[in-house]
Design an enzyme around this catalytic site. Structure first.
Site, PDB file in Angstrom:
ATOM      1  N   ASP A  58     -27.160   4.242  38.295  1.00 28.91           N
ATOM      2  CA  ASP A  58     -26.600   5.168  39.281  1.00 28.91           C
ATOM      3  C   ASP A  58     -26.457   6.581  38.712  1.00 28.91           C
ATOM      4  OD1 ASP A  58     -26.449   3.707  41.543  1.00 28.91           O
ATOM      5  OD2 ASP A  58     -24.284   3.445  41.561  1.00 28.91           O
TER       6      ASP A  58
ATOM      7  N   ASP B   9     -21.501  -4.787  31.684  1.00 30.60           N
ATOM      8  CA  ASP B   9     -21.384  -3.334  31.758  1.00 30.60           C
ATOM      9  C   ASP B   9     -22.211  -2.681  30.658  1.00 30.60           C
ATOM     10  OD1 ASP B   9     -19.830  -3.426  33.980  1.00 30.60           O
ATOM     11  OD2 ASP B   9     -17.934  -2.987  32.974  1.00 30.60           O
TER      12      ASP B   9
ATOM     13  N   ASP C  66     -21.712  -0.926  28.061  1.00 31.77           N
ATOM     14  CA  ASP C  66     -21.347  -0.934  26.638  1.00 31.77           C
ATOM     15  C   ASP C  66     -21.179  -2.352  26.093  1.00 31.77           C
ATOM     16  OD1 ASP C  66     -19.065  -0.993  28.402  1.00 31.77           O
ATOM     17  OD2 ASP C  66     -17.807  -0.950  26.623  1.00 31.77           O
TER      18      ASP C  66
ATOM     19  N   ASP D 237     -14.265  -6.450  41.199  1.00 33.49           N
ATOM     20  CA  ASP D 237     -14.269  -7.707  40.458  1.00 33.49           C
ATOM     21  C   ASP D 237     -13.110  -8.607  40.878  1.00 33.49           C
ATOM     22  OD1 ASP D 237     -12.419  -5.959  39.443  1.00 33.49           O
ATOM     23  OD2 ASP D 237     -13.204  -5.941  37.408  1.00 33.49           O
TER      24      ASP D 237
END
Length: 712
Positions: free
Chosen positions: A280, A339, A341, A433
């Site tokens: 994104d 995610d 990281d 989530d």
């Protein structure tokens, strides 16, 4: 040998006809300045002298007083040194502020934040506290506080009217008003917060007992890798289900490479896994870099695709929802989410997928987070304490006893049919989530948590990034609570599960906790210093919080030296969490803010060696060196396009130095608590004084942004 003092010669005779005896000789025995005793030596004619002839000489204690004075001077010097260091840090922040312009904390758009009503309330309370401190100091100097134990308001007669009597009457009126009208409701509010505090503490103790029981009984979810065996020697991988791995990201230049690399090296048949890089990013340069990384792994035979949304609606939820609309997604049975990281170990899927294969009612397998930078600074250490308790205690206990917990948004594997049955990803809150987890729970799906499966990730190292993250994490649940409460009431699940979801999951842990933390320790406690007719017991201020901090630190034993900073830091963060909770509960504009948590990309090659075996790491490095000609040509074209884009771009303006940030709510609360600490000295409240003093200093350190990553 303990010293002895014979002072009879120094003080001479007490006169009288009785033998010319002087003062009473004594022996002082001392082990340390706090442990000493004095014994009088009675002579043969002591009975004749009587008690009236005993000398009461202050010089007997000269040595004791000197040692105590030396200790007091040392303590004052230590405090002065600490204050001097704090003032030096404040001066440094002010210098940085003057060089960089406006120092107020601002949003990512550069616009200063609006001063909310909470900040205005704190400022008004601070002004009231300063005025009352001056009034109380004057009253103590003039001795008015000793004259009005049970005040009765009356006006002085005209002939007795003077400035002194008028001020005395005004002070008497204030004492009467605060004792009659302010103290009772304040004490009632304090008692209510204490009840909430005890309920939440009991919940935490029960969670810890549940964790101890799990450890004692060695309870852990188990599933064998043999469940993946097809039983056909010609097609050994037919038993491996199709897995879709999604990596959502947005303008994360520092970490995109390590996450794509780690997910691409998962130990799974290559024809039964697909990696989706969901970008994104609004920065074209970052888009180009991510495309090049995806192409690099594609050239190595990894099934990986790049997907970019030109319009970023719905943030992460919108990104995941858009990715699930692809036609090829229907071929996959499970969806793993990481995610940008996060770096899973190569055996991540082999340790999670078997649980889903074993139980068809299982919707989610959640792994634990591990942190590569937990020891970098004080802020990351304190975050590690919180998150270790969250995973080791909260997630594990809820997973074992309830088969339900909040999805952490990453490092988890979902059954695709469970996602579809629960309504898919929705863009209605900033905690997508938790939203999908609650809806799946209402549909009767089960979750498990694997405490022994760790996924490396990174903690935010600056207070600004951590503060924005916590705001999102505490405003989103209140948004979700408003939206899903009707669904919870009408859901066809047992009543005790509804009660757990409403009262424990939402109200107690998401609403009550930030409410009483801020109200009790930041508002009521300083208020009781100026309204002494109401009070908070010492066990509320000291003993119970110390016990709760001890329980929180248990899952991370190496953090025990930081138990006091952790207690102070959690109380300091209560203002951010309370503000976020209110904004989410009442649907304020700040509840919909989504700022990507800034990371530094701390997973270096040395860190990855902890995740990947040395043989696989060497193989990956060899693959990088031995790239094909077509790959080199494609990368060269991408680099050429990037250089052309840079040449057409306008010349960048000189880079400004980072601004020194001030956080006004925290600074206002710091001065409020320090003012209340000064007022507590007039009432000789020792524990309250020390708590207010150190908590005020903690707020001051946070307000000046002296914790976490420091600006140059």
């Amino acid at each position: 040998m303990p010293p002895s003092f014979d002072l009879s010669e120094l003080f001479g005779s007490r006169g009288g006809a009785v033998g010319g005896g002087g003062g009473t000789p004594v022996v002082v025995k001392m082990e340390d300045p706090n442990n000493w005793s004095m014994v009088e030596i009675e002579g043969p004619n002591a009975a004749l002298h009587g008690d009236k002839d005993r000398g009461k000489n202050a010089k007997q204690l000269t040595w004791v007083l000197l040692l105590k004075a030396h200790r007091a001077v040392g303590c004052v010097a230590w405090m002065a040194q600490g204050i001097w260091a704090l003032l030096a840090a404040i001066k440094t922040r002010l210098v940085l502020s003057s060089r960089s312009g406006d120092s107020d904390s601002s949003s990512s758009s550069g616009k200063p934040q609006h001063k909310g009503k909470l900040h205005q309330f704190i400022r008004g309370f601070l002004a009231f506290a300063v005025v009352m401190l001056v009034v109380e100091v004057c009253a103590h100097i003039l001795g008015w506080h000793l004259r009005f134990n049970r005040p009765h308001f009356h006006l002085p007669s005209p002939k007795d009217l003077s400035l002194h009597s008028l001020l005395q009457t005004i002070y008497l009126g204030w004492v009467y008003v605060r004792a009659t009208f302010i103290a009772p409701p304040l004490q009632a509010l304090a008692d209510g917060c204490i009840v909430l505090f005890l309920i939440q503490s009991a919940d935490r103790v029960l969670l810890c007992l549940g964790c101890i029981w799990i450890k004692y009984k060695r309870i852990r979810p188990e599933a064998s890798v043999e469940l993946l065996d097809s039983g056909d020697p010609e097609l050994p991988y037919n038993g491996y289900p199709m897995v879709l791995c999604q990596i959502p990201m947005c303008n994360e230049r520092e970490v995109y490479e390590q996450s794509i690399s780690a997910v691409s090296q998962l130990d799974w048949p290559r024809d039964r896994i697909l990696v989706q890089v969901l970008d994104d990013s609004s920065d074209e340069e970052i888009q180009m870099l991510i495309k090049a990384e995806v192409l690099k792994w594609h050239q190595k035979g990894i099934r990986i695709v790049y997907r970019h949304r030109p319009i970023r609606t719905g943030y992460k939820a919108g990104n995941l929802k858009s990715a699930m609309t692809c036609d090829y997604v229907n071929d996959y049975e499970f969806v793993a989410i990481f995610d940008a990281d996060f770096q899973p170990r190569p055996d991540f899927l082999k340790r999670t997928i078997p649980h889903l294969k074993q139980d068809p009612k299982l919707a989610l397998v959640q792994a634990r987070w591990a942190f590569v930078n937990k020891d970098d600074n004080l802020l990351t250490r304190l975050q590690n304490v919180n998150l270790s308790f969250h995973f080791e205690v909260e997630q594990q206990v809820n997973g074992v006893f309830l088969n339900f917990f909040g999805f952490n948004g990453t490092a988890g594997v979902w059954r695709k049919t469970a996602l579809e049955d629960s309504g898919g990803w929705l863009e209605r809150t900033t905690v997508e989530d938790m939203d999908i987890a609650v809806r799946a729970h209402l549909r009767g799906w089960k979750f498990i948590f694997l405490n022994d499966v760790n996924v490396l990730c990174e903690l935010p190292e600056s207070y600004e990034a951590y503060r924005k993250q916590q705001h999102r994490w505490h405003s989103g649940p209140m948004q979700l609570f408003r939206l899903c409460l009707p669904d919870v009431v009408t859901a066809k699940i047992p009543l005790w599960r509804k009660a757990n979801l409403v009262f424990l999951f939402f109200l107690l842990r998401k609403l009550i906790l930030p409410f009483y933390s801020f109200t009790l320790f930041c508002i009521i406690l300083p208020m009781t210093m100026f309204v002494p007719e109401s009070h908070l017991p010492v066990w509320v201020i000291c003993y119970v919080p110390a016990l709760m901090s001890f329980l929180n630190v248990l899952p991370s034993p190496r953090s025990f030296p930081f138990i006091v900073p952790y207690l102070l830091f959690e109380n300091t963060m209560s203002v951010t969490k309370f503000n976020a909770m209110i904004s989410g509960l009442f649907q304020l504009s700040s509840a919909y803010e989504w700022v990507v948590t800034k990371k530094k990309g701390r997973a270096s090659e040395a860190d990855l060696s902890l995740v990947t075996p040395k043989e696989e790491l060497a193989e990956a490095q060899q693959l990088l060196r031995g790239s094909s000609d077509s790959q080199v040509e494609t990368l060269a074209k991408l680099q050429e396009q990037e250089q052309v884009a840079r040449s057409k771009a306008p010349a960048p303006s000189p880079q400004k130095k980072p601004k020194a940030r001030f956080y006004r709510k925290e600074l206002s609360l710091a001065f409020l608590l320090l003012t209340a600490a000064a007022r507590s000295l007039l009432s000789a409240q020792g524990v309250h004084f020390y708590f207010l003093l150190f908590q005020g200093i903690s707020f001051l350190v946070i307000g000046l942004d002296l914790i976490g990553e420091q600006k140059d």
